[in-house]
Every structure is written in C-alpha cells, then in structure tokens.
Design a protein around this motif. Sequence first.
Motif, PDB file in Angstrom:
ATOM      1  N   THR A 135       0.833  -1.206   0.000  1.00 11.81           N
ATOM      2  CA  THR A 135       0.000   0.000   0.000  1.00 11.81           C
ATOM      3  C   THR A 135       0.864   1.252   0.000  1.00 11.81           C
ATOM      4  OG1 THR A 135      -1.728  -1.203   1.199  1.00 11.81           O
ATOM      5  CG2 THR A 135      -1.858   1.191   1.203  1.00 11.81           C
TER       6      THR A 135
ATOM      7  N   GLN B  63      -1.461  -3.324  -7.402  1.00 13.91           N
ATOM      8  CA  GLN B  63      -1.263  -2.796  -6.048  1.00 13.91           C
ATOM      9  C   GLN B  63      -2.562  -2.282  -5.432  1.00 13.91           C
ATOM     10  OE1 GLN B  63       1.732   0.075  -6.909  1.00 13.91           O
ATOM     11  NE2 GLN B  63       3.436  -1.364  -6.681  1.00 13.91           N
ATOM     12  N   THR B  64      -3.572  -2.012  -6.263  1.00 16.23           N
ATOM     13  CA  THR B  64      -4.831  -1.533  -5.703  1.00 16.23           C
ATOM     14  C   THR B  64      -5.487  -2.575  -4.795  1.00 16.23           C
ATOM     15  OG1 THR B  64      -6.005  -2.311  -7.688  1.00 16.23           O
ATOM     16  CG2 THR B  64      -5.313   0.013  -7.621  1.00 16.23           C
TER      17      THR B  64
ATOM     18  N   ALA C 241      -4.192  -1.984  -1.307  1.00 14.98           N
ATOM     19  CA  ALA C 241      -4.796  -0.805  -0.686  1.00 14.98           C
ATOM     20  C   ALA C 241      -6.235  -1.092  -0.267  1.00 14.98           C
ATOM     21  CB  ALA C 241      -4.752   0.368  -1.657  1.00 14.98           C
TER      22      ALA C 241
ATOM     23  N   THR D 108      -7.716  -1.356   3.614  1.00 18.19           N
ATOM     24  CA  THR D 108      -8.932  -0.633   3.999  1.00 18.19           C
ATOM     25  C   THR D 108      -9.945  -1.575   4.628  1.00 18.19           C
ATOM     26  OG1 THR D 108      -8.591   0.893   2.151  1.00 18.19           O
ATOM     27  CG2 THR D 108     -10.774   0.850   3.147  1.00 18.19           C
TER      28      THR D 108
END
Length: 317
Positions: free
Chosen positions: A61, A286-287, A290, A294
């Motif tokens: 992240t 990479q999302t 993240a 979250t």
Amino acid sequence: MNPDLSQATPAMSAPTIVSERLKKKALRNIKERAIEGVLLSAASVAIFTTIAILYVLIGETWVFFQTVSLTDFLTDSQWTPLFDDAHFGIRVLLTGTLTSTAVALLVAIPFGTIIAVYLSEFAGHRTREIVKPILELLSGVPTIVFGYFALLVVTPLLQIVFPSLPGFSILAAGLVMGIMIVPYVSSLSEDAMRAVPMSLREGSYATGATKLQTALRVVMPAATSGIASAYILGSSRAVGETMIVAIAAGMQPNLTLDPREPAATITTYIVQVALGDLPHGSLGYQTIFAAGLTLMLFTLTFNILGYFLRKRFRETY
C-alpha cells in the motif's frame, strides 16, 4: 545384629526418599514447561500471521500511495483503476460493502436474536438439541451455494415485488448474507443467555414476571456483553463475505446506497483483480493491497467497537 547399622538405616533412607521426590517434581516441571512452550508457540502463530499480513499489506500500500494521493483515494467518486482514465475512489467500494452489510444485519440480527431467545428460554431440551445442530449445519454450507441461491431463487422472487429490479442487486445478496449469518448470531447469543445464572430468572419469576418479560428485561440485559459480541462477529462476517456478493450483487463499481442497484464491494474487487492477468507490481495490481488494508481497518474498527461494548456492559451488569 549391630545396633549402629539398625539405627543408620532409617536415617539413610530418608534422604533417598526426598531425593526421589525432588527428581519427580523436577521432571514434572520440565514437562509442564515443555507443554507451556508448545501452547505458547501455537498461540503465537495467529500473532505472527497477523503481523505478516500487515507487513505485506502496508508495504504494498505504501508503494501504491507513492503514485496515488491519499486525498484522491478517499474522496474520488469513481473507482476505475483498470481503465485508461484511472480513478481510485475507494468510497465507491465502501458504499457497496456498507450497504450489503446493512441489509444482511437487518435480517440476521432480528431473526438471530428471536431464535436465541426461543432456544434459551422457551424451547425444551429435545427441541434445542434438534434445532441448534440444524442451525450450525446451515453455517457450514459453502458460500457459493448461497450465492447461486440468491441469484437464481431470491432475485426472481424480489423481481415480483420490484419489477424494475435488475438481475444483480445488493438487496438479493444482502438478504441471503443475512440468512447465512443468522446461525452465528443465534448460536452465540443463545450461549450468552444460557450463561446467565438461574437465580436471576427465579427472582424475576418470584416477582410475578412471565417468561417473555424475564427474557427481555432480565436475561437479555444480563447477557448484553455476549449478544453484542455476536452482533459484532456477524458484522465482521458480512463485511468479509465474497462469493455471495460477487455472484448476486454483480461486480460493477457503483457509488450508491440504494440496495436495489448492483454494486461492487471491496472483497469482490479483490477477487476480480486477483484472478486477472495484471502483472505483478503494476499499479492496478497494487490496488488490491490498498483495498485489502482498507477492509482490514474496517474490520478492526468493528472489533474495537465490540471490545468497548463488552467492557462497558460487563461493568454495568
């Protein structure tokens, strides 16, 4: 017979007995230490696993936020990281996750609590022994089965009530998620209620209260800590659900709080990207880290809330 030898025998045997006892005690201590070490190692697995997960999520992240600003991540109203015109607004996925969780809890909490009250206060022993295993068996059904049940059975039934309902909707997925969570809520809540001392019930009956009044005004307040834990566990289970929302709610990122519309959740997006052909280390890849971080922070918030609720009601009752 030599009198000196006859007197020396008890004196010589006493240290021997003490020595044997000390050896046995030392051996027992060694075994206990070994068992404690094994148990500590087993308990540490969960801690080390959590640390490893956090290390991977935070590391990836951090690289993601070197390219995408945190402000855009939190405020953008679109989530299209795989498009040429990329947007990274995580709240699009958060609204889908929150809406599906809310629908599921609106089903699971009332039904789960009613079942728990019945099993704890009204059902006989034979009925409880039959119903509770059936509920626990329901929690063992694979979630993909629930997903196709939502898509092929629940959605057509809802379309009778809402003719404009599309083939994929948060409503259908949330309702079936609620059915799936009912065993978690009912089982844990029933255990908490049965742990309430019988003396409280007898005192309530002595004042002329009925079974229902005792259950609602005495047993449930006394078991609030355990019931709150059941609700928090159900919420965490709904937030982390993947297959039901992936099949029945669609995987279309849609910023909406209307459960009658299709939407994507954080978990469905992770599945969608993880099964794709994106190269490792790319921004699109990479999302998922993240989004995963979250989701983990979201679940952690539920757990912290549950901890403070348990602490508060334990102090009260």
